[in-house]
Structure formats: C-alpha cells, structure tokens
Design a protein around this motif. Structure first.
Motif, mmCIF file in Angstrom:
data_model
loop_
_atom_site.group_PDB
_atom_site.id
_atom_site.type_symbol
_atom_site.label_atom_id
_atom_site.label_comp_id
_atom_site.label_asym_id
_atom_site.label_seq_id
_atom_site.Cartn_x
_atom_site.Cartn_y
_atom_site.Cartn_z
ATOM 1 N N HIS A 13 -3.534 -5.625 3.978
ATOM 2 C CA HIS A 13 -3.990 -5.807 2.495
ATOM 3 C C HIS A 13 -5.010 -6.694 2.436
ATOM 4 O O HIS A 13 -5.877 -6.449 1.395
ATOM 5 N N GLU A 14 -5.369 -7.309 3.274
ATOM 6 C CA GLU A 14 -6.299 -8.500 3.167
ATOM 7 C C GLU A 14 -7.647 -7.521 3.146
ATOM 8 O O GLU A 14 -8.800 -8.063 2.410
ATOM 9 N N LEU A 15 -7.798 -6.565 3.694
ATOM 10 C CA LEU A 15 -9.040 -5.851 3.942
ATOM 11 C C LEU A 15 -8.967 -4.735 3.071
ATOM 12 O O LEU A 15 -10.133 -4.384 2.269
ATOM 13 N N ALA A 16 -8.025 -4.155 2.558
ATOM 14 C CA ALA A 16 -7.933 -2.913 1.772
ATOM 15 C C ALA A 16 -8.029 -3.468 0.468
ATOM 16 O O ALA A 16 -8.859 -2.797 -0.335
ATOM 17 N N PHE A 17 -7.673 -4.682 0.052
ATOM 18 C CA PHE A 17 -7.772 -5.215 -1.478
ATOM 19 C C PHE A 17 -8.650 -6.159 -1.650
ATOM 20 O O PHE A 17 -9.091 -6.559 -2.870
ATOM 21 N N TRP A 18 -9.545 -6.339 -0.575
ATOM 22 C CA TRP A 18 -10.577 -7.408 -0.633
ATOM 23 C C TRP A 18 -11.597 -6.886 -1.891
ATOM 24 O O TRP A 18 -11.850 -5.692 -1.843
ATOM 25 N N PRO A 19 -12.109 -7.821 -2.780
ATOM 26 C CA PRO A 19 -12.151 -9.364 -2.671
ATOM 27 C C PRO A 19 -10.670 -9.736 -3.678
ATOM 28 O O PRO A 19 -10.707 -11.030 -3.788
ATOM 29 N N LEU A 20 -9.800 -9.096 -4.119
ATOM 30 C CA LEU A 20 -8.854 -9.366 -4.857
ATOM 31 C C LEU A 20 -7.826 -10.028 -3.600
ATOM 32 O O LEU A 20 -7.824 -9.926 -2.301
ATOM 33 N N ARG A 21 -7.345 -11.250 -3.908
ATOM 34 C CA ARG A 21 -6.378 -11.988 -3.098
ATOM 35 C C ARG A 21 -4.937 -11.900 -3.468
ATOM 36 O O ARG A 21 -4.751 -11.781 -4.570
ATOM 37 N N GLY A 22 -3.985 -12.244 -2.345
ATOM 38 C CA GLY A 22 -2.595 -11.945 -2.658
ATOM 39 C C GLY A 22 -1.933 -11.904 -1.434
ATOM 40 O O GLY A 22 -2.512 -11.621 -0.318
ATOM 41 N N LYS A 23 -0.812 -12.290 -1.302
ATOM 42 C CA LYS A 23 0.019 -12.334 -0.006
ATOM 43 C C LYS A 23 0.738 -10.841 0.236
ATOM 44 O O LYS A 23 0.547 -10.079 -0.770
ATOM 45 N N SER A 24 0.707 -10.478 1.491
ATOM 46 C CA SER A 24 1.191 -9.205 1.511
ATOM 47 C C SER A 24 2.018 -9.278 3.018
ATOM 48 O O SER A 24 1.884 -9.964 3.644
ATOM 49 N N TYR A 25 2.745 -8.222 3.126
ATOM 50 C CA TYR A 25 3.537 -8.043 4.508
ATOM 51 C C TYR A 25 3.906 -6.834 4.645
ATOM 52 O O TYR A 25 3.767 -5.892 3.828
ATOM 53 N N GLY A 26 4.234 -6.705 6.004
ATOM 54 C CA GLY A 26 4.415 -5.139 6.697
ATOM 55 C C GLY A 26 5.634 -4.514 6.012
ATOM 56 O O GLY A 26 5.636 -3.619 4.978
ATOM 57 N N LEU A 27 6.645 -4.875 6.348
ATOM 58 C CA LEU A 27 8.113 -4.073 6.157
ATOM 59 C C LEU A 27 8.695 -4.891 4.862
ATOM 60 O O LEU A 27 9.109 -6.101 4.983
ATOM 61 N N GLN A 28 9.193 -4.310 3.930
ATOM 62 C CA GLN A 28 10.011 -4.946 2.931
ATOM 63 C C GLN A 28 11.155 -5.469 3.666
ATOM 64 O O GLN A 28 11.855 -4.440 4.648
ATOM 65 N N PHE A 29 11.828 -6.453 3.367
ATOM 66 C CA PHE A 29 13.137 -6.763 4.042
ATOM 67 C C PHE A 29 14.247 -6.219 3.360
ATOM 68 O O PHE A 29 14.626 -6.591 2.238
ATOM 69 N N ASN A 30 14.884 -5.441 3.997
ATOM 70 C CA ASN A 30 15.875 -4.591 3.312
ATOM 71 C C ASN A 30 17.255 -5.233 2.997
ATOM 72 O O ASN A 30 17.907 -5.209 2.184
ATOM 73 N N GLY A 31 17.349 -6.587 3.654
ATOM 74 C CA GLY A 31 18.637 -7.396 3.358
ATOM 75 C C GLY A 31 18.552 -7.759 2.121
ATOM 76 O O GLY A 31 19.525 -7.970 1.254
ATOM 77 N N LEU A 32 17.292 -8.154 1.527
ATOM 78 C CA LEU A 32 17.162 -8.736 0.219
ATOM 79 C C LEU A 32 17.414 -7.559 -0.854
ATOM 80 O O LEU A 32 18.154 -7.946 -2.012
ATOM 81 N N GLU A 33 16.807 -6.501 -0.589
ATOM 82 C CA GLU A 33 17.111 -5.420 -1.398
ATOM 83 C C GLU A 33 18.440 -5.079 -1.675
ATOM 84 O O GLU A 33 18.922 -4.662 -2.695
ATOM 85 N N SER A 34 19.276 -4.976 -0.450
ATOM 86 C CA SER A 34 20.547 -4.767 -0.510
ATOM 87 C C SER A 34 21.443 -5.619 -1.510
ATOM 88 O O SER A 34 22.211 -5.017 -2.272
ATOM 89 N N LEU A 35 21.313 -6.998 -1.107
ATOM 90 C CA LEU A 35 22.035 -7.811 -2.003
ATOM 91 C C LEU A 35 21.665 -7.606 -3.397
ATOM 92 O O LEU A 35 22.462 -8.158 -4.409
ATOM 93 N N SER A 36 20.192 -7.621 -3.489
ATOM 94 C CA SER A 36 19.734 -7.341 -5.157
ATOM 95 C C SER A 36 20.440 -6.366 -5.581
ATOM 96 O O SER A 36 20.822 -6.418 -6.912
ATOM 97 N N ALA A 37 20.533 -5.256 -5.046
ATOM 98 C CA ALA A 37 21.306 -4.047 -5.688
ATOM 99 C C ALA A 37 22.829 -4.311 -6.002
ATOM 100 O O ALA A 37 23.367 -3.671 -7.140
#
Length: 543
Positions: free
Chosen positions: A26-50
């Motif tokens: 994401h750092e390269l694809a969205f440059w010059p925009l800045r922001g945090k990114s991560y590879g895999l969405q953490f599924n445990g959070l999504e499951s509990l959220s649901a």
C-alpha cells in the motif's frame, strides 16, 4: 456499553515485520497518500464483531491499521492475543486496568497459558467464543464478569455464521479480506497447536451460510470492482474433508456468476494431497483460487517423521508445485528450519528447491517450539528465552540439536536475503511467467493499465530513492510490456524484498547469548533439567 475489540501489534518498537504483513504494497501503490495498511484482515476480530449485539457500541481496532486511543472512555477492552503479540497485549491491558477499565482476553495465548494471561486481565476466554461472547458482554454490563469463560462444546459450524460488517474504507487498507469456512484438522503435526484448541474433527459451515458471508464482500467491496480482490480462507486445513470442500467450491462458482463484474481471487491453506485430486483442482481453478499455502516444512523424510507429518512423505514436492501452477495457482511453500535433524546444509537445500521450481512465494520459519515440544525443550535445558514477542518464527529461541543458535539465525537471514535478492526474484518470475507455459496470470489488467501502473510504481520508487527497486523493474519491463508479467506480482515481490531486508534486524533483537554449542556438542553434565524461575512457572501452565 462502549467496547474496544483489539488485535495488538507484535512489537511497536521493532524494525522487523512479518512476511505477509505487506506494508510496502500500500505504501507504494497509494503513494503520495499516507496511511496504515496490512496484509491479511484479522478474521478473529471480524467474527466477534459479527456476533456482537446491537446494544453494544463496538469499536474494532487492528493496531496494525489504526492507533488505540488509550484514554478513551470505554467500559470493556477485549483483546485477541496470539503468542507473538502477547507482550504488547499485556501493555495495553495493564494500561486500561490502571484506569479502572475491565479487560478480557481471548485467543490462543490465553488458551495455552491461562494463568499468565489472568495476571493481566479481569477475565479470559479459553475456548472458541461463539457461545460465550454474548454472555461476556452481558456480564460486564451487569457488573458480574467471571474470571474464566469456556464453551463446554465445540462451536457447531453448520449453524455458525459471521456476516461481515461493511467497512469499505478500511477494506481498502487490507491486501486480503478473510473468511473462515471450517475449523479443525485431521492431522497431529508436533509443532502445531491448532488441534489442541479446535480438535481433529473437521467442522464446516454450510455452503449457503458461507456464500452469504462472501456476498457481503461482492456487494460492498470497492477494490474487487476496479482491480482484483484477494480473499483468503483462514481455515487451518480447508481440504480436511475433500467432498465438503468441493460442495463449497461449487457454491462459490455459482455466486461469482451472479456478480460477473466483481473480480475475487482466493487463497487458503491446504495439505499437499490436494494436488492429486483432479476434480478439486478443476473446481479451485474455476472458483478463482490463485495461491495455496502449503506446509512442506522439510525435504528430509526423518524430519517429517519426527514432526508426525507423515502425509507429506508420499508426495513429490516439485510435482505438487508444477501441478498447482498448471491450474493457475502458486504454492506458498512453507519450510521450517532448526529441527533436530537440520544442519547448516538445510538452507542450501531449501534454496535449491525454491530455485529449481521457481517458487514465487517461499515462506520461511525458524522452528518455534510450542506446547509439548516446548515443555520437552525446557526440561532438556534448551529454551533460551520466554519473551513471547520473539516466538514469531523469525527469532531463535532455543538451542538447536546440530547447529549453534547463531548458525541457525545467521543461516536463516542469509537464506531469506539470497532468496529475495532482486536478481534471484527476477529469475524465478521469468521461469514462472515466460518459461513454464503457465496460463494468463490471475492478477493481470488490460495492458494499458499495466503500463500505467509500471510508470507510477517506477516513479514512486525514484521519489523514495530506491534505485535497486527501479533496476529490478527495468529488468522486467520488456515482459510487463508484452503482457506476460503482471504488475501486481512485481509489486508483491518488491514487498517481499522489503521483508527480507528488514528481517536482518532480527539478529540485534536477541538480547541473549547465541554463541552456545549445538545441543549434540554439549557435555552430558551440562544437560541439566531446568526447574526454576519464570520458565518453569510458565511450563506448569502450558497445555
């Protein structure tokens, strides 16, 4: 009631990153925009959220994507804890508890070491959470929070459903979205702790429930409409029951026909035997699977026997990689280094495998002892540290049998650096996209867009003074221009090179002596059983 649901970072102060965290993408694809990114969405959070009832004001925080407001006015902080982020989880928990906020922990770490986790939390969940999450929230609201929550039975996955909450903007900051179709694994590999918590019996969601979850992404995700959307099934072994998997794949194929303008590509973890199943391969290809995480672990038969990974012995690794590739899929080829049978020759053997098979996605692990294996190493006196943040498969935390700890760590770093040297990456990419007769790459765009992305990425690297990355791109430019090499793959390989560079910092993070003899070279009288201190206290708790 206001609740924070948190997945912590591994170590905010570390320069090391995990292999597929993919920050550089994401750092390269969205440059010059800045922001945090991560590879895999953490599924445990999504499951509990649901599963969270509507009367709860829930804020979901993956600390890799957004900062935690440590002074927020909340009633409960729920933290999902893995071994690798336990140190950071304890820091977060201790901070909120000092403020009088209730803290509950769940995940593999509280399951494996419950009493240690309870020292930092008001409550822990030591099982799956589908049947107790609602009770935890209600008990907290009513001031009746218990210390330990556990399900008395495994979650019935046939009835389970985790409909994702729509988060279009956040999804853009994640390379892969995730779903889970099953739990459990029929095998008992020595180094794996999965079956202790989730069991051997394969438990699958129904195809109807799974495709309802998947349809949320198809309807609301932006990336899949303008490019491709990787979606990874986080099942520990999705191919544990082949007939059920095939039913699921047919349902996915049917759903994709309903949304022809949404370009989803899939990945998951599977055992090697999938490459022998022609029907499964055809369905995986039609469904749009583009990578398969495959635990090869070792090429040595005796090591595989010691791991109890007997199902690998009967299969040919080279043939497996080639067969998957012929069906449009790349094998994420995972190996473990530092087993009792390994010498320094294991690194050259692994590199030779990656090189001769042109493996695009090698995956590297230093053996990280867990559960019974960890207890055995502790009893033998081989454990070097109990710092949880170093149990990440990138650091040497024990004394190997036939190498010194330094030889293992340095050999690992050199192998990673050599494998992801740009010249070697380019060689493997040419082998895959030009020489193998492989069909069109999954992630390729119309050629004008591929060329435009090439120029954008090349310019971005120049603005960041990454001349080495630019040279790598220039070497592949004729093949990008001919439509043979997709720019998405180029970007992913630049990210993996970045991981390899940052992996070199692991050496400095070992705050203990790595220059001790290999275990086989120790005098007999030095092999005393460790029985005092923090390590033995933890050992008494470990399941």
């Amino acid at each position: 009631m206001r609740v924070f649901l948190i997945y912590p970072k591994r170590d905010p102060e570390s320069l090391v990153r995990t292999q597929f965290s993919m920050e550089r993408v994401h750092e390269l694809a969205f440059w010059p925009l800045r922001g945090k990114s991560y590879g895999l969405q953490f599924n445990g959070l999504e499951s509990l959220s649901a599963l969270t009832p509507k009367w709860v004001d829930l804020t979901v925080i993956n600390e890799n994507l957004r900062d935690i407001d440590m002074d927020a006015n909340v009633d409960l902080v729920a933290i999902t804890v893995m071994v690798t982020n336990a140190t950071r989880a304890y820091q977060i928990a201790d901070h909120f508890r000092k403020r009088g906020v209730k803290v509950v922990m769940g995940g593999y770490h509280p399951f494996m070491i419950p009493h240690n986790s309870l020292a930092h939390a008001d409550a822990i969940c030591t099982t799956e959470a589908e049947y107790v999450w609602g009770q935890i929230l209600t008990d907290c609201r009513d001031g009746k929070l218990q210390q330990i929550y556990r399900q008395t039975e495994k979650t019935d996955m046939i009835k389970a459903q985790h409909i994702p909450r729509v988060k279009r903007w956040e999804w853009l900051h994640q390379v892969s979205l995730t779903l889970q179709s099953s739990r459990g694994c029929p095998f008992s590999c020595e180094f794996c702790s999965i079956v202790q918590m989730l069991g051997h019996d394969m438990r699958y969601k129904t195809p109807a429930h799974l495709t309802e979850e998947l349809e949320v992404y198809f309807k609301h995700d932006i990336l899949g409409r303008v490019f491709y959307r990787p979606i990874f099934f986080v099942d520990d072994n999705i191919f544990g029951h082949p007939r059920t998997v095939k039913e699921m794949l047919r349902a996915i194929i049917k759903l994709k026909k309903k949304y022809p303008h949404y370009r989803a590509v899939f990945g998951s973890q599977m055992t090697i035997n999938v490459y022998k199943d022609k029907e499964a391969l055809a369905l995986l290809e039609e469904a749009g699977f583009y990578n398969i995480f495959m635990g090869f672990e070792s090429q040595d038969r005796e090591t595989l026997k010691a791991f109890n990974k007997l199902h690998n012995i009967a299969h040919n690794y080279d043939e497996a990689v080639a067969t998957l590739r012929a069906h449009g899929m790349e094998a994420i080829s995972s190996f473990i280094f530092g087993t009792d049978g390994d010498t320094e020759a294991c690194f050259d053997a692994a590199y030779d495998f990656f090189d001769r098979n042109n493996v695009l996605y090698p995956y590297f692990n230093i053996l990280t002892p867990t559960s019974d294996q960890w207890k055995r190493f502790l009893a033998e006196g081989r454990i070097l540290t109990v710092k949880a943040k170093l149990y990440d498969a990138h650091h040497t935390v024990f004394v190997p049998m036939k190498m010194t700890p330094r030889q293992l760590q340095e050999g690992f770093i050199k192998l990673v650096s050599k494998t992801f040297d740009y010249k070697n990456i380019a060689k493997r990419m040419r082998g895959v996209y030009l020489d193998s007769g492989r069909r069109q790459a999954r992630l390729s765009l119309p050629l004008p867009l591929e060329k435009a992305f090439y120029h954008k990425l090349h310019f971005t690297l120049g603005m960041q003074n990454d001349r080495e990355g630019q040279s790598f791109m220039e070497e592949l430019k004729p093949h990008v221009w001919s439509g043979m090499v997709p720019m998405a793959s180029v970007l992913l390989q630049i990210d993996q090179h970045d991981w390899a560079v940052r992996n070199r910092f692991t050496m400095a993070e070992h705050r203990y002596n790595l220059d001790v003899p290999a275990w086989k070279d120790r005098p007999h009288e030095e092999t005393a059983i460790a029985g005092e201190g923090l390590a033995s206290d933890i050992a008494a708790q470990v399941r």
